[in-house]
Design a protein around this motif. Sequence first.
Motif, mmCIF file in Angstrom:
data_model
loop_
_atom_site.group_PDB
_atom_site.id
_atom_site.type_symbol
_atom_site.label_atom_id
_atom_site.label_comp_id
_atom_site.label_asym_id
_atom_site.label_seq_id
_atom_site.Cartn_x
_atom_site.Cartn_y
_atom_site.Cartn_z
ATOM 1 N N ILE A 192 54.181 24.628 20.862
ATOM 2 C CA ILE A 192 53.105 25.613 20.900
ATOM 3 C C ILE A 192 53.687 26.950 20.446
ATOM 4 C CG2 ILE A 192 51.450 26.847 22.343
ATOM 5 C CD1 ILE A 192 51.308 24.428 24.156
ATOM 6 N N VAL A 193 53.261 27.403 19.280
ATOM 7 C CA VAL A 193 53.826 28.628 18.717
ATOM 8 C C VAL A 193 52.930 29.841 18.943
ATOM 9 C CG1 VAL A 193 55.168 27.401 16.982
ATOM 10 C CG2 VAL A 193 52.823 28.064 16.454
ATOM 11 N N ARG A 194 51.639 29.603 19.210
ATOM 12 C CA ARG A 194 50.710 30.695 19.517
ATOM 13 C C ARG A 194 49.681 30.180 20.513
ATOM 14 N NH1 ARG A 194 53.783 33.532 17.258
ATOM 15 N NH2 ARG A 194 53.446 35.131 15.640
ATOM 16 N N ARG A 195 49.187 31.070 21.356
ATOM 17 C CA ARG A 195 48.102 30.709 22.265
ATOM 18 C C ARG A 195 47.271 31.952 22.540
ATOM 19 N NH1 ARG A 195 50.394 27.977 27.250
ATOM 20 N NH2 ARG A 195 52.155 27.427 25.897
ATOM 21 N N GLY A 196 45.965 31.727 22.714
ATOM 22 C CA GLY A 196 45.055 32.828 22.973
ATOM 23 C C GLY A 196 43.699 32.549 22.366
ATOM 24 N N PRO A 197 42.708 33.442 22.551
ATOM 25 C CA PRO A 197 41.397 33.250 21.936
ATOM 26 C C PRO A 197 41.425 33.568 20.448
ATOM 27 C CG PRO A 197 41.445 35.296 23.170
ATOM 28 C CD PRO A 197 42.751 34.615 23.436
#
Length: 455
Positions: A397-402
């Motif tokens: 997982i390299v990015r997370r968010g809306p």
Amino acid sequence: MAWLDLRFALVALLSMPLFLGLAMGIGALLRPLQSHVQACTAELSVALQESLAGIRVVKAFAREPQQMAHVDRVATALYEAYLRVAHVQALNLPLLTLLLSLAIALTLYIGGQQVIDGTLQLGSLVAATGYLAQLAQPLRRLSWLTGMASRCQAGGARLFEVLDTSPQLRERPYARDLTRVEGRVHVDHVNFHYTDGVPVLRDVSFRAEPGTVTAFLGSTGSGKTTLAHLIPRFYDVSSGRITVDDMDIRDVSLASLRRQIGMVMQDTLLFSTTIRDNITYGLDDVSEEVIIAAAKAARAHDFIMQFPDGYDTWVGERGVTLSGGQRQRIAMARAFVRDPRVLILDDATSSVDMETEWLIQQALTELMAGRTTLIIAQRLRTLKMADTILVLEQGRIVRRGPHCELVEQPGLYRRIYELQLRDQDGTETALPTSCNSALASGDSALASSPADRRA
């Protein structure tokens, strides 16, 4: 025969090991040949199944002659394998008959000498040879049994090879049933690989709470579908753990875990039965109202009612009589009717048009209330409705968010948005108001039916 002459009995007894040894030798020769026949039969079955299942692809690429030639080669190999078996089997009875003839000839020689010498009556010699001749019919049965035994042994070996295969996934002896689930999913430092040394997921961690939508986005081979398959425990994690309501999924029974999960996969499979049976697959005593509500929510009711038999329409093998979008909507209805606490959608709207996708998204908004929803998404509308987007790259997982945050950050999500998703912004125009009115027919019924069933 011993009361006639001990030498006659000795000839008969000595011939028995020869008969049995010959039968066992022929059987030993037949076993590998019969195993080869079984393997050739399997190859022919695969060739026929692939040719028939992929007939449209074969025709589209004008490969009919080549495909026919391939099936012909496999069929010829099976024919030649059967011929080799027949050649060996053809030796069995003649050789057994030859041994019997030699035993009779030896009896005649010994007995003839005694008749000439006057020590044995002619009737006794005839009786002794008659007794030996009566072995002919049992030897024919022995010849037939030798061939059947080798064939059964070869087939049984392949059968038990499958039956004796240990399942990779086992329930623990103390596994408990998962009941009254809220749907909290926690993936905790999970690593996974199909083969040693080739990691597919690396240190993946996230939480998904009831009532939230978590979307997975990434390039091909990034591990999105694998991650979705780990939650219903189609595979066990290599390290780390996955919990539902703080219970490790390895500590609960598989049936109770999967009853709480509804899945709609990208590669939709329908069974060769009616639409009604496909929607209610795995459930008993589902009312007509609940079935229709699920179909309406999945935007499948209208096209189902266009068939003469409605919900009793036979869909054919793998749903061959339906289009890809129709199969996918029936699969969604099958997931909705289960009232799952965890809903997994693997790019579930990939085979529907934009208007149907919009209708399904509106239905999902109602259905996902209070549930934990995990979506593998490739369309912008789905990503925008997600509370959290997990961007995977090479199993991490390299990015997370809306969406609104990720699109402003440099990285993989922004690159995917620029290359693939930006153009979809222009296509998200307002749909006809008739689409809005179509929502009321299915959503309210399905939204209320789960509560009624739980009550």
